[in-house]
Design a protein around this motif. Structure first.
Motif, PDB file in Angstrom:
ATOM      1  N   HIS A   1      48.844  18.709 -47.023  1.00 57.42           N
ATOM      2  CA  HIS A   1      47.863  19.669 -46.856  1.00 57.42           C
ATOM      3  C   HIS A   1      46.593  18.844 -46.495  1.00 57.42           C
ATOM      4  CE1 HIS A   1      45.553  23.170 -46.612  1.00 57.42           C
ATOM      5  NE2 HIS A   1      46.069  23.793 -47.673  1.00 57.42           N
ATOM      6  N   LEU A   2      46.717  18.277 -45.314  1.00 62.78           N
ATOM      7  CA  LEU A   2      45.622  17.416 -44.788  1.00 62.78           C
ATOM      8  C   LEU A   2      44.167  17.977 -44.933  1.00 62.78           C
ATOM      9  CD1 LEU A   2      45.107  14.440 -43.886  1.00 62.78           C
ATOM     10  CD2 LEU A   2      45.216  15.488 -41.538  1.00 62.78           C
ATOM     11  N   ALA A   3      44.301  19.341 -44.390  1.00 62.27           N
ATOM     12  CA  ALA A   3      42.988  20.146 -44.195  1.00 62.27           C
ATOM     13  C   ALA A   3      42.443  20.314 -45.535  1.00 62.27           C
ATOM     14  CB  ALA A   3      43.132  21.536 -43.752  1.00 62.27           C
ATOM     15  N   LEU A   4      42.972  20.527 -46.916  1.00 63.19           N
ATOM     16  CA  LEU A   4      42.785  20.583 -47.976  1.00 63.19           C
ATOM     17  C   LEU A   4      41.857  19.442 -48.566  1.00 63.19           C
ATOM     18  CD1 LEU A   4      42.340  21.929 -51.031  1.00 63.19           C
ATOM     19  CD2 LEU A   4      44.971  21.193 -51.339  1.00 63.19           C
ATOM     20  N   SER A   5      42.121  18.063 -48.033  1.00 58.56           N
ATOM     21  CA  SER A   5      41.453  16.962 -48.433  1.00 58.56           C
ATOM     22  C   SER A   5      40.304  16.814 -47.710  1.00 58.56           C
ATOM     23  CB  SER A   5      42.306  15.841 -48.322  1.00 58.56           C
ATOM     24  OG  SER A   5      42.756  15.527 -46.880  1.00 58.56           O
ATOM     25  N   GLY A   6      40.104  17.474 -46.523  1.00 50.14           N
ATOM     26  CA  GLY A   6      38.840  17.490 -45.749  1.00 50.14           C
ATOM     27  C   GLY A   6      39.124  16.324 -44.620  1.00 50.14           C
ATOM     28  N   ASN A   7      40.438  15.962 -44.312  1.00 55.31           N
ATOM     29  CA  ASN A   7      40.499  14.806 -43.418  1.00 55.31           C
ATOM     30  C   ASN A   7      41.016  15.725 -41.992  1.00 55.31           C
ATOM     31  OD1 ASN A   7      39.898  12.470 -44.939  1.00 55.31           O
ATOM     32  ND2 ASN A   7      41.286  13.314 -46.213  1.00 55.31           N
ATOM     33  N   LEU A   8      41.220  16.978 -41.679  1.00 55.79           N
ATOM     34  CA  LEU A   8      41.549  17.327 -40.719  1.00 55.79           C
ATOM     35  C   LEU A   8      40.393  17.805 -39.808  1.00 55.79           C
ATOM     36  CD1 LEU A   8      44.399  17.999 -39.054  1.00 55.79           C
ATOM     37  CD2 LEU A   8      43.980  20.402 -39.959  1.00 55.79           C
ATOM     38  N   GLY A   9      39.586  16.969 -39.313  1.00 58.50           N
ATOM     39  CA  GLY A   9      38.473  17.321 -38.419  1.00 58.50           C
ATOM     40  C   GLY A   9      37.232  17.938 -39.028  1.00 58.50           C
ATOM     41  N   GLN A  10      37.112  17.845 -40.574  1.00 58.40           N
ATOM     42  CA  GLN A  10      35.698  18.301 -41.047  1.00 58.40           C
ATOM     43  C   GLN A  10      34.780  17.318 -41.176  1.00 58.40           C
ATOM     44  OE1 GLN A  10      38.897  18.633 -42.451  1.00 58.40           O
ATOM     45  NE2 GLN A  10      38.981  20.431 -43.392  1.00 58.40           N
TER      46      GLN A  10
ATOM     47  N   LEU B   1      48.679  10.431 -54.334  1.00 57.86           N
ATOM     48  CA  LEU B   1      48.792   9.480 -53.371  1.00 57.86           C
ATOM     49  C   LEU B   1      47.717   8.336 -53.855  1.00 57.86           C
ATOM     50  CD1 LEU B   1      48.868  11.495 -49.975  1.00 57.86           C
ATOM     51  CD2 LEU B   1      50.830  10.751 -51.492  1.00 57.86           C
ATOM     52  N   CYS B   2      47.979   7.217 -53.444  1.00 62.27           N
ATOM     53  CA  CYS B   2      47.144   6.092 -53.843  1.00 62.27           C
ATOM     54  C   CYS B   2      46.091   5.902 -52.948  1.00 62.27           C
ATOM     55  CB  CYS B   2      47.978   4.868 -54.113  1.00 62.27           C
ATOM     56  SG  CYS B   2      49.303   4.720 -55.240  1.00 62.27           S
ATOM     57  N   THR B   3      45.147   7.021 -52.837  1.00 64.01           N
ATOM     58  CA  THR B   3      44.033   6.638 -51.626  1.00 64.01           C
ATOM     59  C   THR B   3      42.992   7.696 -52.289  1.00 64.01           C
ATOM     60  OG1 THR B   3      43.200   7.360 -49.760  1.00 64.01           O
ATOM     61  CG2 THR B   3      45.480   8.261 -50.413  1.00 64.01           C
ATOM     62  N   PRO B   4      41.809   7.242 -52.378  1.00 64.95           N
ATOM     63  CA  PRO B   4      40.666   8.087 -52.650  1.00 64.95           C
ATOM     64  C   PRO B   4      40.493   9.427 -51.671  1.00 64.95           C
ATOM     65  CG  PRO B   4      39.749   6.032 -51.850  1.00 64.95           C
ATOM     66  CD  PRO B   4      41.189   6.069 -51.794  1.00 64.95           C
ATOM     67  N   LEU B   5      41.452   9.308 -50.527  1.00 65.22           N
ATOM     68  CA  LEU B   5      41.177  10.536 -49.691  1.00 65.22           C
ATOM     69  C   LEU B   5      41.887  11.853 -50.071  1.00 65.22           C
ATOM     70  CD1 LEU B   5      41.886   8.637 -46.152  1.00 65.22           C
ATOM     71  CD2 LEU B   5      39.598   9.149 -47.280  1.00 65.22           C
ATOM     72  N   ASP B   6      42.812  11.511 -51.336  1.00 64.71           N
ATOM     73  CA  ASP B   6      43.641  12.687 -51.523  1.00 64.71           C
ATOM     74  C   ASP B   6      43.021  13.434 -52.620  1.00 64.71           C
ATOM     75  OD1 ASP B   6      45.852  13.970 -51.908  1.00 64.71           O
ATOM     76  OD2 ASP B   6      47.110  12.745 -52.892  1.00 64.71           O
TER      77      ASP B   6
ATOM     78  N   LEU C   1      51.215  22.658 -43.607  1.00 64.51           N
ATOM     79  CA  LEU C   1      52.372  21.535 -43.767  1.00 64.51           C
ATOM     80  C   LEU C   1      52.622  20.942 -42.604  1.00 64.51           C
ATOM     81  CD1 LEU C   1      54.430  20.323 -45.724  1.00 64.51           C
ATOM     82  CD2 LEU C   1      56.167  22.055 -45.063  1.00 64.51           C
ATOM     83  N   SER C   2      52.530  21.608 -41.365  1.00 65.06           N
ATOM     84  CA  SER C   2      52.989  21.073 -40.263  1.00 65.06           C
ATOM     85  C   SER C   2      51.873  20.063 -39.436  1.00 65.06           C
ATOM     86  CB  SER C   2      53.493  21.818 -39.048  1.00 65.06           C
ATOM     87  OG  SER C   2      52.358  22.761 -38.588  1.00 65.06           O
ATOM     88  N   ALA C   3      50.555  20.422 -40.205  1.00 64.27           N
ATOM     89  CA  ALA C   3      49.204  19.766 -39.744  1.00 64.27           C
ATOM     90  C   ALA C   3      49.144  18.468 -40.534  1.00 64.27           C
ATOM     91  CB  ALA C   3      48.215  20.645 -39.654  1.00 64.27           C
ATOM     92  N   SER C   4      50.042  17.871 -41.251  1.00 68.44           N
ATOM     93  CA  SER C   4      49.797  16.908 -42.424  1.00 68.44           C
ATOM     94  C   SER C   4      50.570  15.622 -42.270  1.00 68.44           C
ATOM     95  CB  SER C   4      50.083  17.504 -43.920  1.00 68.44           C
ATOM     96  OG  SER C   4      48.973  18.863 -43.756  1.00 68.44           O
ATOM     97  N   PRO C   5      50.423  14.631 -42.838  1.00 64.81           N
ATOM     98  CA  PRO C   5      51.141  13.509 -42.869  1.00 64.81           C
ATOM     99  C   PRO C   5      52.238  13.467 -43.888  1.00 64.81           C
ATOM    100  CG  PRO C   5      49.164  12.795 -43.788  1.00 64.81           C
ATOM    101  CD  PRO C   5      49.070  14.354 -43.361  1.00 64.81           C
TER     102      PRO C   5
END
Ligand SMILES: Cc1ncc(COP(=O)(O)O)c(C=O)c1O
Length: 429
Positions: free
Chosen positions: A341-350, A378-383, A410-414
């Motif tokens: 869920h990339l968008a939830l983490s704020g990393n999908l274009g926000q 995940l071992c990243t502060p982005l998560d 899901l389909s928009a996430s790494p």
């Protein structure tokens, strides 16, 4: 103390505000999200399903489609932009309710042809850098190609001639304006998307002069941005788009038979945000269709919506695996994260990350009075799943649900990031 608790927001308040009428598609009993007569938590356990998982209630899609249909004039067709959620169950479900599909890849076109063959004549493909395979597939199945550059049109002409089949195309216009209020802007200024409006007349003239047996220039496509909840701005954008199309067509003495005006209808991700006022859009949509039909009788008008149709149908479920305090801050550490869920983490274009609507799925009636931070595995502060998020008291093992996760999830996430396990998707009718 009692009064204070009564005034506090609950998960149910968040669900009802953010989802609007679609909230009714999510059954609840005794403050718990249900699957039929069974609490969702129990269903997961009993059916051997694990978290993280996406669960979908397809009835929420029906409510969104009905709400949009209620304000559309009869001749404004509703298409689904598959990129918002390409799961075959969603495409299948929507195939009975929409008039066509907008695709963004070969795989999406193949899905339409396999799942809804009767709709392939009403499918289109848009997007920069289309491959030869994509163009050939579109030409073969009569799928309309939204052209993103003059060069692409020349390639289409060559491939259509090779195939011996006429290509149906619409010129995607990059307008000279931006539409206010869109969370993600995709028109105005210099863009990889579409053809600058000032270059359109020369292109039309060229293809009219060389009236090609291989190119059927059907009309125009315009998509200026996503996630817009401002009906006034959206309405002004539609009017400006039509004005531009009228000007270009009259200037070139061209009669469009097809116009796709995009969409970009936004949903509520934050309990304090106002929903899009669909009723306020109704007069503009009717006016636009009347003007277009008056000028070009029988012209086909389309809107292509993704997020607005499917966001409220999905909830991302994740379990709290650990709870800790770090320098005064409470952390809930969850088994789900940005890989699903990339968008939830704020990393999908926000530009700025904002909290999403998250509820404790077994405590919907409890006041959200505890501020916590939520992070994934995940071992990243982005998560990041939530920051200073207001929730009821939660413990290790509890489940939380991220609302509005049916679109760009899901389909928009790494998914492959850190080789974490994949994530289930479960569909309820
Ligand atoms: C060309 C095009 N059409 C439709 C959409 C769907 O937009 P939304 O999900 O905001 O409705 C997009 C999204 O990026 C797009 O690029």
């Amino acid at each position: 103390m009692k009064n204070q608790a009564a005034k506090s927001t609950t998960g149910l308040d968040v669900l009802q505000h953010c989802l609007g009428p679609a909230a009714g598609a999510w059954p609840q009993a005794n403050g718990r999200l249900m699957h039929g007569t069974e609490p969702l938590t129990e269903w997961l356990k009993r059916s051997g399903q694990s978290t993280p998982a996406y669960v979908y209630h397809l009835a929420a899609i029906d409510r969104q489609v009905q709400a949009v249909r209620a304000v559309l004039p009869a001749d404004l067709h509703l298409h689904y932009a598959i990129k918002a959620n390409p799961h075959p169950e969603i495409i299948q479900h929507l195939s009975r309710q929409v008039d066509g599909f907008d695709c963004a890849s070969l795989a999406e076109m193949q899905q339409v042809v396999a799942i809804a063959p009767d709709k392939s004549a009403q499918a289109s493909i848009a997007g920069p850098a289309k491959s030869d395979d994509e163009l050939i597939f579109a030409i073969s199945y009569g799928i309309l190609i939204n052209v993103e550059s003059a060069n692409e049109l020349t390639r289409i002409w060559g491939l259509a001639a090779e195939k011996g089949k006429r290509a149906r195309v619409a010129l995607r216009i990059n307008p000279p304006f931006e539409v206010k209020g869109s969370g993600m802007k995709m028109g105005g200024g210099a863009r990889p998307f579409g053809i600058d409006s000032e270059d359109i007349p020369a292109l039309i003239r060229h293809w009219q002069a060389n009236t090609s047996e291989w190119i059927d220039l059907a009309g125009f496509h315009l998509y200026t941005g996503s996630q817009n909840r401002d009906a006034t701005a959206l309405g002004a954008g539609f009017r400006a788009a039509l004005d531009l199309i009228i000007e270009l067509s009259q200037f070139c003495d061209f009669t469009p038979r097809h116009l796709n005006l995009g969409g970009g209808f936004g949903v509520v991700y934050h309990p304090r945000d106002a929903p899009l006022d669909l009723a306020a859009l109704q007069p503009v949509l009717h006016e636009i269709s009347a003007t277009a039909q008056g000028l070009w009788p029988g012209v086909r008008l389309n809107l292509e919506l993704g997020r607005y149709l499917v966001a409220s149908a999905g909830i991302y479920l994740t379990r709290i695996v650990d709870k800790k305090t770090s320098r005064g801050k409470t952390y809930l550490l969850c088994d789900g994260g940005m890989h699903h869920h990339l968008a939830l983490s704020g990393n999908l274009g926000q530009i700025l990350r904002r909290n999403w609507p998250i509820v404790a799925i077994d405590q919907l009636n409890a006041p959200c009075i505890h501020k916590v931070d939520l992070a994934g595995p995940l071992c990243t502060p982005l998560d990041v799943l939530g920051q200073n998020q207001e929730l009821p008291q939660l413990a290790v093992g509890d489940l939380i649900g991220v609302l509005q996760s049916g679109a760009y999830g899901l389909s928009a996430s790494p998914n492959g990031f850190l080789s974490r396990p994949t994530c289930g998707e479960y569909f309820f009718k």
